[in-house]
Each structure stands twice: as structure tokens, then as C-alpha cells.
Design an enzyme around this catalytic site. Sequence first.
Site, PDB file in Angstrom:
ATOM      1  N   ARG A 127      16.422 -72.686 -23.098  1.00  0.00           N
ATOM      2  CA  ARG A 127      15.854 -71.431 -22.584  1.00  0.00           C
ATOM      3  C   ARG A 127      14.328 -71.545 -22.486  1.00  0.00           C
ATOM      4  O   ARG A 127      13.668 -72.023 -23.411  1.00  0.00           O
ATOM      5  CB  ARG A 127      16.230 -70.274 -23.524  1.00  0.00           C
ATOM      6  CG  ARG A 127      15.566 -68.970 -23.153  1.00  0.00           C
ATOM      7  CD  ARG A 127      16.300 -67.785 -23.692  1.00  0.00           C
ATOM      8  NE  ARG A 127      16.263 -67.666 -25.148  1.00  0.00           N
ATOM      9  CZ  ARG A 127      16.919 -66.715 -25.821  1.00  0.00           C
ATOM     10  NH1 ARG A 127      17.649 -65.823 -25.180  1.00  0.00           N
ATOM     11  NH2 ARG A 127      16.845 -66.665 -27.130  1.00  0.00           N
TER      12      ARG A 127
ATOM     13  N   ARG B 286      19.324 -67.716 -37.250  1.00  0.00           N
ATOM     14  CA  ARG B 286      19.663 -66.497 -36.502  1.00  0.00           C
ATOM     15  C   ARG B 286      21.178 -66.370 -36.354  1.00  0.00           C
ATOM     16  O   ARG B 286      21.727 -65.279 -36.422  1.00  0.00           O
ATOM     17  CB  ARG B 286      18.984 -66.513 -35.129  1.00  0.00           C
ATOM     18  CG  ARG B 286      17.489 -66.178 -35.216  1.00  0.00           C
ATOM     19  CD  ARG B 286      16.695 -66.698 -34.047  1.00  0.00           C
ATOM     20  NE  ARG B 286      17.058 -66.130 -32.770  1.00  0.00           N
ATOM     21  CZ  ARG B 286      16.784 -66.702 -31.600  1.00  0.00           C
ATOM     22  NH1 ARG B 286      16.136 -67.863 -31.573  1.00  0.00           N
ATOM     23  NH2 ARG B 286      17.137 -66.133 -30.488  1.00  0.00           N
TER      24      ARG B 286
ATOM     25  N   LYS C 226      22.594 -61.146 -23.613  1.00  0.00           N
ATOM     26  CA  LYS C 226      22.421 -59.691 -23.691  1.00  0.00           C
ATOM     27  C   LYS C 226      21.278 -59.216 -22.783  1.00  0.00           C
ATOM     28  O   LYS C 226      21.426 -58.251 -22.051  1.00  0.00           O
ATOM     29  CB  LYS C 226      22.119 -59.255 -25.142  1.00  0.00           C
ATOM     30  CG  LYS C 226      23.214 -59.606 -26.135  1.00  0.00           C
ATOM     31  CD  LYS C 226      22.909 -59.068 -27.528  1.00  0.00           C
ATOM     32  CE  LYS C 226      21.709 -59.684 -28.211  1.00  0.00           C
ATOM     33  NZ  LYS C 226      21.847 -61.090 -28.602  1.00  0.00           N
TER      34      LYS C 226
ATOM     35  N   ARG D 188      10.433 -69.961 -26.284  1.00  0.00           N
ATOM     36  CA  ARG D 188      10.183 -68.883 -27.228  1.00  0.00           C
ATOM     37  C   ARG D 188      10.004 -69.487 -28.616  1.00  0.00           C
ATOM     38  O   ARG D 188      10.729 -70.405 -28.973  1.00  0.00           O
ATOM     39  CB  ARG D 188      11.397 -67.935 -27.230  1.00  0.00           C
ATOM     40  CG  ARG D 188      11.033 -66.499 -26.976  1.00  0.00           C
ATOM     41  CD  ARG D 188      12.256 -65.686 -26.759  1.00  0.00           C
ATOM     42  NE  ARG D 188      12.996 -65.472 -27.998  1.00  0.00           N
ATOM     43  CZ  ARG D 188      14.078 -64.696 -28.088  1.00  0.00           C
ATOM     44  NH1 ARG D 188      14.526 -64.087 -27.014  1.00  0.00           N
ATOM     45  NH2 ARG D 188      14.696 -64.535 -29.228  1.00  0.00           N
TER      46      ARG D 188
ATOM     47  N   ARG E  30      21.833 -54.229 -35.399  1.00  0.00           N
ATOM     48  CA  ARG E  30      22.183 -55.589 -35.827  1.00  0.00           C
ATOM     49  C   ARG E  30      22.912 -55.594 -37.152  1.00  0.00           C
ATOM     50  O   ARG E  30      23.226 -56.655 -37.675  1.00  0.00           O
ATOM     51  CB  ARG E  30      20.924 -56.438 -35.970  1.00  0.00           C
ATOM     52  CG  ARG E  30      20.387 -56.776 -34.610  1.00  0.00           C
ATOM     53  CD  ARG E  30      19.532 -57.996 -34.663  1.00  0.00           C
ATOM     54  NE  ARG E  30      18.950 -58.131 -33.359  1.00  0.00           N
ATOM     55  CZ  ARG E  30      18.833 -59.270 -32.725  1.00  0.00           C
ATOM     56  NH1 ARG E  30      19.217 -60.376 -33.258  1.00  0.00           N
ATOM     57  NH2 ARG E  30      18.303 -59.306 -31.527  1.00  0.00           N
TER      58      ARG E  30
HETATM   59  P1  ADP Z   1      18.253 -62.907 -29.970  1.00  0.00           P
HETATM   60  O1  ADP Z   1      19.314 -61.878 -29.708  1.00  0.00           O
HETATM   61  O2  ADP Z   1      18.389 -64.094 -29.087  1.00  0.00           O
HETATM   62  O3  ADP Z   1      18.109 -63.255 -31.421  1.00  0.00           O
HETATM   63  P2  ADP Z   1      16.098 -60.983 -29.649  1.00  0.00           P
HETATM   64  O4  ADP Z   1      14.971 -61.064 -28.688  1.00  0.00           O
HETATM   65  O5  ADP Z   1      17.058 -59.857 -29.494  1.00  0.00           O
HETATM   66  O6  ADP Z   1      16.842 -62.369 -29.526  1.00  0.00           O
HETATM   67  O7  ADP Z   1      15.543 -60.928 -31.154  1.00  0.00           O
HETATM   68  C1  ADP Z   1      14.579 -61.849 -31.617  1.00  0.00           C
HETATM   69  C2  ADP Z   1      14.211 -61.532 -33.062  1.00  0.00           C
HETATM   70  O8  ADP Z   1      13.631 -60.218 -33.145  1.00  0.00           O
HETATM   71  C3  ADP Z   1      15.363 -61.497 -34.057  1.00  0.00           C
HETATM   72  O9  ADP Z   1      15.692 -62.783 -34.545  1.00  0.00           O
HETATM   73  C4  ADP Z   1      14.764 -60.601 -35.166  1.00  0.00           C
HETATM   74  O10 ADP Z   1      13.850 -61.320 -35.974  1.00  0.00           O
HETATM   75  C5  ADP Z   1      13.976 -59.568 -34.373  1.00  0.00           C
HETATM   76  N1  ADP Z   1      14.826 -58.397 -34.076  1.00  0.00           N
HETATM   77  C6  ADP Z   1      15.266 -58.008 -32.847  1.00  0.00           C
HETATM   78  N2  ADP Z   1      16.039 -56.910 -32.946  1.00  0.00           N
HETATM   79  C7  ADP Z   1      16.100 -56.586 -34.254  1.00  0.00           C
HETATM   80  C8  ADP Z   1      16.748 -55.575 -35.020  1.00  0.00           C
HETATM   81  N3  ADP Z   1      17.521 -54.651 -34.434  1.00  0.00           N
HETATM   82  N4  ADP Z   1      16.570 -55.553 -36.357  1.00  0.00           N
HETATM   83  C9  ADP Z   1      15.807 -56.460 -36.977  1.00  0.00           C
HETATM   84  N5  ADP Z   1      15.171 -57.461 -36.336  1.00  0.00           N
HETATM   85  C10 ADP Z   1      15.308 -57.540 -34.984  1.00  0.00           C
END
Ligand code: ADP
Length: 219
Positions: A121, A161, A13, A150, A87
Amino acid sequence: MNIVLLGKPGAGKGMFAEFLQKHYGFTHISTGDLCRKNIRDNTIYGKIVEEHISKGQLVPLEIILDMLKSEIKKETSIGFILDGFPRNIIQAKELEKIVDVDAVLMIDVPDEIILERILNRRICPNCHKVYNLKDTNGKCLECGTVLVKRADDDLKIVKNRLQVYEKETKPLIEYFNKKIIVIDNSSQIDVAISKIKEIIDNLLKKTGENVWFVGHKKI
Ligand code: ADP
């Protein structure tokens, strides 16, 4: 035109959002990046955000919404790319109170490829560029900084996740229904990029002069 990017963790993404920002001028909003920035800057949310991220759980709605709303207030020339938001269905409903969602690009990648990509990654702690370990010598190709993993790209957290994705995020495919456009990102990245380009070009043709409106219609 506002576009939501949907997909499992590690589906790509962020990379597609970056492409759409550079190529078309969309404003990229990544709630994951906003979360990490809050941790780095030690804001009032930093600690609680870190607690949730380190378990692979969703950050509480009020915090994510507060972060998102301050980004959406900013001007955008063509529209927003929402990467990592919504999400779940509650977040989708909140989003639709603030902006119109014109299309949802669903980045599709099978789990076994996801795991390989996430575990390899690496990110640059300086300029935040993202790499696959296989394509580097362990240093950022832009600024030479040693790459790091990360904190939440650890097998146990990744599995959590993926479970959160299945339970909370996947129902959004049905929720957004006709707005969903599926993009297969399991093979060559160039293939997926040209497909995305074709889709966005078509969407922009359809919206015509709206291309130049200021992204947030409802605020
Ligand atoms: P990925 O899509 O690989 O999980 P992101 O960088 O988008 O990576 O998200 C990392 C973390 O940030 C998620 O596992 C969550 O804990 C938090 N997070 C990101 N976006 C949201 C959201 N819209 N609602 C709640 N938590 C979020």
C-alpha cells in the site's frame, strides 16, 4: 442510515467508504484519518496519537471519542459511514449512545492477502489517495506527487494491528449479530463493490423515506 464498516487493517474499509460517499452521499468518518490529521496538524492529541499508532495500538478512548463526536455533530444528508470505529465493544457502546447503527458491513479478507495488500500500500502525501504499488509508477495518478508508505504499514506494526483486531475488534461480529452483513473482498474489487451496492440499495429501499433524514438521530 448509519453504517459501520468492520474489517481487518487493509481489508479495504477506506476504499468502500469512499465509494459509498461518492455514490450515495454518505458522510465518511475515518477515525484513522482523523488520527493522522491530528499528527500532521500537531494538535494537543498529536503526540499521544502518534505514540499509539507507531506501535499498532489503539488510541485511548477519550481522544478517539472527542474526535468522533466533533465529526458526528456535522450535518449529513443521508447518514454516516463509520470507517475504523468502533474497534471494540466499549467503543460500540459509546457509539450507540450517540447514533443509531443501522447495518454493519464486515469486509472479509484472509490474512495472507491482507499482508500483501498492506505491504504494497502506498499513499499520496498530497491528496491522500491510496494505491497498490503494483498499479502505479510510484507517483500519484491524480497529482503526480511521489507516493509514500504509511508509517504503520511496516511488517512488525501490521502484525500487532492484526493481533489487536483479533482480540478487540473481532468480538464485535457477535456483538452486532443480526446487523452484520459479510462481504468477501478477497478477489476482484468490482465484485465486492457491486455486492455492496446491492446491499445498500436494498437497505435504502427498506428504510424508504428515511433516506433523506438528517443522519444523527440521538444528538
Ligand atoms: P487500519 O484499519 O488499516 O488499521 P486505520 O487508518 O483505520 O487503519 O487506523 C490506523 C490506526 O489509527 C490504528 O492502528 C489505531 O492506532 C488508530 N485508530 C484508528 N481508529 C481507532 C479507534 N476507533 N480506536 C483507537 N484507535 C484507532
